[in-house]
Write an enzyme that holds these catalytic residues in place. Structure first.
Site, PDB file in Angstrom:
ATOM      1  N   LYS A  26       0.845  -1.211   0.000  1.00  0.00           N
ATOM      2  CA  LYS A  26       0.000   0.000   0.000  1.00  0.00           C
ATOM      3  C   LYS A  26       0.869   1.246   0.000  1.00  0.00           C
ATOM      4  O   LYS A  26       2.041   1.231   0.417  1.00  0.00           O
ATOM      5  CB  LYS A  26      -0.943   0.030   1.203  1.00  0.00           C
ATOM      6  CG  LYS A  26      -0.282   0.021   2.596  1.00  0.00           C
ATOM      7  CD  LYS A  26       0.203   1.359   3.118  1.00  0.00           C
ATOM      8  CE  LYS A  26       0.964   1.235   4.424  1.00  0.00           C
ATOM      9  NZ  LYS A  26       1.788   2.390   4.774  1.00  0.00           N
ATOM     10  N   PRO A 111       8.994  -4.165  -0.231  1.00  0.00           N
ATOM     11  CA  PRO A 111      10.194  -3.833   0.548  1.00  0.00           C
ATOM     12  C   PRO A 111       9.999  -4.087   2.044  1.00  0.00           C
ATOM     13  O   PRO A 111       8.958  -3.743   2.603  1.00  0.00           O
ATOM     14  CB  PRO A 111      10.410  -2.340   0.287  1.00  0.00           C
ATOM     15  CG  PRO A 111       9.513  -1.963  -0.824  1.00  0.00           C
ATOM     16  CD  PRO A 111       8.509  -3.050  -1.042  1.00  0.00           C
ATOM     17  N   GLY A 114       9.677  -0.959   4.765  1.00  0.00           N
ATOM     18  CA  GLY A 114       9.776   0.114   3.772  1.00  0.00           C
ATOM     19  C   GLY A 114       8.645   1.120   3.806  1.00  0.00           C
ATOM     20  O   GLY A 114       8.594   2.023   2.992  1.00  0.00           O
ATOM     21  N   GLY A 115       7.684   0.977   4.728  1.00  0.00           N
ATOM     22  CA  GLY A 115       6.549   1.899   4.766  1.00  0.00           C
ATOM     23  C   GLY A 115       5.471   1.534   3.760  1.00  0.00           C
ATOM     24  O   GLY A 115       4.640   2.363   3.396  1.00  0.00           O
ATOM     25  N   MET A 116       5.478   0.264   3.305  1.00  0.00           N
ATOM     26  CA  MET A 116       4.480  -0.177   2.327  1.00  0.00           C
ATOM     27  C   MET A 116       3.645  -1.344   2.865  1.00  0.00           C
ATOM     28  O   MET A 116       2.986  -2.048   2.100  1.00  0.00           O
ATOM     29  CB  MET A 116       5.148  -0.557   1.004  1.00  0.00           C
ATOM     30  CG  MET A 116       5.855   0.629   0.362  1.00  0.00           C
ATOM     31  SD  MET A 116       6.373   0.299  -1.315  1.00  0.00           S
ATOM     32  CE  MET A 116       4.801   0.405  -2.202  1.00  0.00           C
ATOM     33  N   ALA A 117       3.669  -1.539   4.184  1.00  0.00           N
ATOM     34  CA  ALA A 117       2.836  -2.544   4.863  1.00  0.00           C
ATOM     35  C   ALA A 117       3.172  -3.976   4.453  1.00  0.00           C
ATOM     36  O   ALA A 117       2.288  -4.825   4.382  1.00  0.00           O
ATOM     37  CB  ALA A 117       1.342  -2.260   4.655  1.00  0.00           C
ATOM     38  N   ALA A 121       0.887  -7.158   5.105  1.00  0.00           N
ATOM     39  CA  ALA A 121       0.446  -7.962   3.960  1.00  0.00           C
ATOM     40  C   ALA A 121       0.667  -9.442   4.252  1.00  0.00           C
ATOM     41  O   ALA A 121      -0.211 -10.281   3.996  1.00  0.00           O
ATOM     42  CB  ALA A 121       1.212  -7.538   2.700  1.00  0.00           C
ATOM     43  N   ASP A 153      -2.470  -1.753  10.110  1.00  0.00           N
ATOM     44  CA  ASP A 153      -2.583  -1.768   8.650  1.00  0.00           C
ATOM     45  C   ASP A 153      -3.064  -3.116   8.100  1.00  0.00           C
ATOM     46  O   ASP A 153      -3.282  -3.253   6.899  1.00  0.00           O
ATOM     47  CB  ASP A 153      -1.217  -1.474   8.006  1.00  0.00           C
ATOM     48  CG  ASP A 153      -0.769  -0.026   8.206  1.00  0.00           C
ATOM     49  OD1 ASP A 153      -1.577   0.795   8.677  1.00  0.00           O
ATOM     50  OD2 ASP A 153       0.399   0.268   7.874  1.00  0.00           O
TER      51      ASP A 153
END
Ligand code: C5P
Length: 313
Positions: A26, A111, A114-117, A121, A153
């Site tokens: 995300k 990543p 990486g701040g992309m959850a 996930a 998240d």
């Protein structure tokens, strides 16, 4: 839910049941961070958009709970019971009075830190995969309740698309998205700790009154109409100053992408991944090429949004 696991067969043998779930990363197109709550979390207006970078979580029956990880950054993923995917399997098993005897294999493309959850996930993926493998037949609401216990998240990773997250981000309202948005993600060396970035945000704002977090109407409208220029001018991340404070080199990454023609640039969530919204697919490719050539990131990835949530393959 309640789908029976697929069984892989070869001509001479019948192998164990195996379930693979694909889960998206995300980006927060708006991350409004309200005041610090007594429980250590912040009330958010968190506009999540799922993007087409995916982890795949595969589960097979095993003698005991076991976790393996492959892909970039795999060496930084904990393999013990602190791993969110393992905790997801344990939480589901406990609810059904069964043993979480499963081998969870995570193929990472999101990543790490990486701040992309990515961790969220994997938790959502493991939960859906185990529910399918074990035939526990949880309702969507039951899965979402477990997701919310696992992390702020995680519910969004299950549902995908776009959603407004209230509370600490776990109370979701789905949002309509009227088109495809083209994104470039600049991956950084190493991760950033989410609690450390929130703590830095509190430190930077210590002397200023913090308003209640609210979603911006023009941003929601830009998502609804699928207008990248309007979305670009409304992108906002309250954690960005904190991420830049902890990792000042990200300023050069953001600058490289906007110089290369991105409509807008922002830190993804708590970082250090940087996100660039492009006018179209062609522009996204040239922004990614320029970012790669700039030497301000480890790698650049082109993708689009919205992406579907956790999906059994
Ligand atoms: O919910 P999750 O485990 O992902 O949160 C990780 C950390 O991020 C929390 O321990 C907290 O420090 C911070 N956080 C926060 N406010 C939120 C979400 C996360 O302060 N709404």
């Amino acid at each position: 839910m309640g789908r029976s696991p697929s069984v892989q067969r070869s001509p001479s043998t019948v192998t164990a049941p195996v379930v693979t779930v694909r889960v998206p990363a995300k980006v927060n197109v708006q991350l409004a961070v309200g005041p610090l709550r007594p429980d250590g979390f912040h009330d958010l207006a968190n506009v999540f958009l799922a993007v087409g970078l995916y982890d795949e979580v595969t589960v097979t029956p095993a003698d005991s709970l076991r976790l393996t990880v492959e892909g970039p950054g795999a060496e930084y993923v904990p393999l013990d019971a602190s791993n969110l995917a393992a905790r997801a399997a344990i939480a589901l098993a406990e609810r059904h009075g069964i043993a979480p005897d499963v081998h969870i294999h995570i193929a990472k493309d999101i990543p790490v830190a990486g701040g992309m959850a990515g961790g969220s996930a994997d938790a959502a993926g493991a939960l859906l995969a185990c529910d399918t493998l074990w035939g526990t037949g949880s309702t969507r609401e039951e899965l979402l309740a477990i997701c919310a216990e696992l992390g702020s998240d995680v519910p969004f990773s299950l549902v995908g698309g776009a959603a407004l997250g209230r509370g600490r981000g776990e109370i979701l309202t789905p949002l309509e998205v009227g088109g495809t948005f083209h994104w470039v993600f600049a991956l950084a060396d190493g991760g950033l700790s989410t609690p450390a970035v929130y703590a830095e945000c509190d430190r930077l704002r210590a002397d200023t009154p913090v308003p209640e977090a609210a979603a911006t109407p023009t941003l929601l409208e830009a998502l609804r109409t699928g207008d990248p220029t309007a979305l670009a001018s409304a992108l906002a991340n309250d954690l960005q100053p904190a991420a830049l404070s902890l990792r000042p080199s990200l300023a050069a990454t953001l600058h490289s992408g906007t110089q290369a023609g991105a409509l807008a640039a922002l830190v993804s969530g708590s970082g250090p991944t940087c996100a660039f919204l492009a006018k179209d697919a062609e522009s996204a490719t040239s922004v990614a090429d320029a970012l790669t050539a700039s030497g301000t990131c480890r790698a650049a990835r082109v993708t689009s949004a919205p992406a579907p949530g956790a999906t059994v393959l």
